[in-house]
Design a protein around this motif. Sequence first.
Motif, short mmCIF file in Angstrom:
data_model
loop_
_atom_site.label_atom_id
_atom_site.label_comp_id
_atom_site.label_asym_id
_atom_site.label_seq_id
_atom_site.Cartn_x
_atom_site.Cartn_y
_atom_site.Cartn_z
N ALA B 6 7.04 -0.23 -14.81
CA ALA B 6 7.95 -0.18 -13.64
C ALA B 6 6.95 0.04 -12.43
N LEU B 7 6.07 0.96 -12.68
CA LEU B 7 4.90 1.21 -11.57
C LEU B 7 4.21 -0.09 -10.98
N GLY B 8 3.86 -0.92 -12.28
CA GLY B 8 3.22 -2.16 -11.99
C GLY B 8 3.97 -3.13 -11.29
N ALA B 9 5.37 -3.24 -11.46
CA ALA B 9 6.29 -4.13 -10.90
C ALA B 9 6.36 -3.81 -9.17
N LYS B 10 6.44 -2.43 -9.03
CA LYS B 10 6.46 -2.10 -7.75
C LYS B 10 5.20 -2.62 -6.86
N PHE B 11 4.01 -2.24 -7.70
CA PHE B 11 2.74 -2.58 -6.97
C PHE B 11 2.90 -4.34 -6.50
N GLU B 12 3.17 -4.97 -7.60
CA GLU B 12 3.33 -6.54 -7.19
C GLU B 12 4.15 -6.82 -6.09
N LEU B 13 5.15 -6.02 -6.01
CA LEU B 13 6.20 -6.29 -4.94
C LEU B 13 5.52 -6.06 -3.63
N TRP B 14 4.64 -4.75 -3.47
CA TRP B 14 4.08 -4.18 -2.20
C TRP B 14 2.94 -5.40 -2.02
N GLN B 15 2.15 -5.98 -2.99
CA GLN B 15 1.30 -7.05 -2.98
C GLN B 15 1.87 -8.05 -2.01
N THR B 16 3.07 -8.42 -2.33
CA THR B 16 3.51 -9.73 -1.59
C THR B 16 3.86 -9.45 -0.10
N ALA B 17 4.12 -8.15 0.20
CA ALA B 17 4.19 -7.60 1.52
C ALA B 17 3.09 -7.43 2.35
N GLY B 18 1.89 -7.57 1.44
CA GLY B 18 0.50 -7.52 2.29
C GLY B 18 0.02 -5.68 2.24
N LEU B 19 0.61 -5.22 1.51
CA LEU B 19 0.22 -3.71 1.30
C LEU B 19 0.07 -3.07 2.79
N ASN B 20 0.89 -3.39 3.52
CA ASN B 20 1.10 -2.86 5.12
C ASN B 20 1.49 -1.45 5.00
N PRO B 21 0.65 -0.52 5.32
CA PRO B 21 1.11 0.95 5.52
C PRO B 21 2.37 1.14 6.46
N ASP B 22 2.71 0.24 7.03
CA ASP B 22 3.97 0.47 7.91
C ASP B 22 5.24 0.29 6.89
N ARG B 23 4.89 -0.64 5.96
CA ARG B 23 6.18 -1.05 5.19
C ARG B 23 6.08 -0.18 3.81
N CYS B 24 4.69 -0.43 3.25
CA CYS B 24 4.46 0.35 1.97
C CYS B 24 4.71 1.80 1.80
N PRO B 25 5.71 2.39 1.15
CA PRO B 25 5.90 3.68 1.21
C PRO B 25 4.62 4.53 0.62
N VAL B 26 4.03 3.89 -0.19
CA VAL B 26 2.82 4.79 -0.89
C VAL B 26 1.87 4.95 -0.08
N ARG B 27 1.59 3.90 0.94
CA ARG B 27 0.56 4.07 1.94
C ARG B 27 0.81 4.91 3.00
N GLY B 28 2.12 4.45 3.36
CA GLY B 28 2.70 5.20 4.72
C GLY B 28 3.16 6.57 4.18
N LEU B 29 3.18 7.15 3.05
CA LEU B 29 3.50 8.19 3.02
C LEU B 29 2.45 9.32 2.29
#
Lengths: 132, 132
Positions: B6-29
């Motif tokens: 599940a974690l891996g799947a989430k990571f791949e999703l963020w990947q497609t969004a460019g790991l943008n800190p404004d959108r990726c919760p892991v990075r933003g929070l």
Amino acid sequence: MDACVALGAKFELWQTAGLNPDRCPVRGLLDQIGDRWSTLLLCALAVGPRRFSALHRLIPDISKRMLTQTLRTLEVDGLVHRDVQPTVPPSVTYSLTPLGRSFAGPLLGLVEWAETHFPAVLQTRAQTKRAA
Amino acid sequence: MDACVALGAKFELWQTAGLNPDRCPVRGLLDQIGDRWSTLLLCALAVGPRRFSALHRLIPDISKRMLTQTLRTLEVDGLVHRDVQPTVPPSVTYSLTPLGRSFAGPLLGLVEWAETHFPAVLQTRAQTKRAA
DNA sequence: TAACTTGGTCTCAGATAGAGACTGAATGAC
DNA sequence: GTCATTCAGTCTCTATCTGAGACCAAGTTA
């Protein structure tokens, strides 16, 4: 709420031990893996084993320096396994150890909370900015 | 294992969004609350509301500077409430907001993992040191 | 009168993070 | 044959961040 009470109780226990980083798990562990890159790397490795350069491509804005350093820390803590093939050019593959995989559960909980509440946080941040 | 997938799947999703800190919760929070002091402070506040100086006494080796700064960040993110009584000398009480209290669940999961596996980590660390 | 409390801010030094050049041997393109 | 690229890093230099501790103003206590 209940979790809140439990958390508070734990904190008070650590208090009595003087919050010593060698004994308090929060200080001894979360200090290290709770940095900017560790959690992200663990997520990236949750997909499967990756080579150094692959990780760098997956997370472009980590510097090689920090990538090396973070992976080394995770290796020392036993969460990540480092496998070196002495070919030329060298081939180094990183993967999660069983311990690292066992961390996926709690980490997923955190990530899900973050995903759920991130919009609320963004809103609060925006309000503060407006007030300033 | 399942959490790992599940974690891996989430990571791949963020990947497609460019790991943008404004959108990726892991990075933003987690970039913010995943520092040395935030989690510890949230644990301390889980017990109940505390005044500034009380927090400083509870966690002696945080500097006033970082205590102020960390509390401010938590306040901006809406996890902590700051209540100022304009008495002299001033009286400022910090407490968890509902959002902050909702974070206790995932944080407890993390803390429990840390407590369970801390001995294993210490052992791995010691082995690495011996090998070096 | 002197010392202590409150919740901070300020400055300075030291630690840490990031950017980017460099490595050395093999491989691929031309 | 020659040049560029790849691998997994290391190294240096600079920018940012952290920590220690002095300092604040007003009131309370000894």
